[in-house]
Design an enzyme around this catalytic site. Structure first.
Site: not given
Ligand code: DX5
Ligand code: ZN
Length: 220
Positions: A7, A32, A34, A36, A65, A67, A136, A141, A143, A174-176, A196-197
């Site tokens: 991401s 990806h 994102d 928002m 994506h 959001m 999710m 909202g 990363g 998606d996420g973490g 992402g991170s």
């Protein structure tokens, strides 16, 4: 085949082109994107112009994506020759069935996402209309959040439903996601993994991308 979609939300925006070249060098499969709006989620990221600035800087397909509220009003802006998926949120779409058809008619594969608090049964009636289901595993909202592991049950269930009903959608998370949990994520049956991170936060981005893909493949 399992795919990694880093991401760009976690990238250094001041050198976005070079950053995306790094993930491509490492073998990432999709970018990806994102988006928002500060309404559907409590944060604003960037819009279609930023995504389009990457055309020519990378050959990777875009995994968009959204959001955002009222995604139907904006989705044409995200259609480019590189756009593979456009994903909207079930929670943001009053006429979800129509929105998914709208995405396909506009020329992209249609994705639908649900937040951690939304049960899978909310997608029951649109599974045939979706090319991608995005689960999710954090509240969207931001990363860099910690994964909510209970979300992995939804992945397993989606895999069962796909077999039972002979459907074709791909399953994305998606996420973490990080090096420590990507094995479990792959094992649950995920086809596309967003990071992402974990990808852009590394000192050596191409190597991190390779490591994430290798760990995922070993656990598939
Ligand atoms: C969350 C976004 C994610 C996020 C992932 O709102 O949809 O794509 O950027 O970032 P990490 O992998 O850092 O949780
Ligand atoms: Zn995302």
């Amino acid at each position: 085949m399992i795919q990694l979609a880093p991401s760009i939300l976690a990238a250094d925006f001041s050198q976005l082109g070079q950053q995306v070249a790094r993930i491509e060098e490492g073998g990432a499969h999709l970018v990806h994107v994102d988006v928002m709006d500060g309404h559907f989620v409590p944060n604003i990221s960037f819009g279609a112009a930023v995504m389009k600035s990457l055309a020519g800087k990378t050959a990777l397909p875009f995994d968009v994506h959204l959001m955002i509220e009222r995604p139907d009003d904006y989705l044409e802006e995200f259609i480019t020759p590189q756009t593979e998926y456009i994903t909207v949120h079930q929670e943001a779409c009053i006429h979800l069935h129509r929105t998914l058809q709208h995405i396909r008619a506009a020329g992209a594969k249609a994705g639908v996402s649900i937040n951690p608090a939304t049960p899978l049964c909310m997608l029951e009636e649109v599974l045939e209309e979706a090319d991608l289901i995005l689960i999710m595993s954090v509240n969207p909202g931001f990363g860099g959040q910690k994964m909510i592991p209970a979300c992995l049950r939804k992945i397993e269930e989606l895999k069962r439903i796909r077999e039972k009903r002979n459907l074709e959608y791909r399953i994305e998370i998606d996420g973490g996601v990080n090096l420590d949990n990507i094995g479990r994520v792959a094992q649950a049956g995920t086809d596309i993994i967003v990071a992402g991170s974990a990808a852009f936060g590394a000192e050596d981005i191409p190597q991190r991308v390779r490591d994430l893909i290798r760990r995922a493949e070993l656990s598939e």
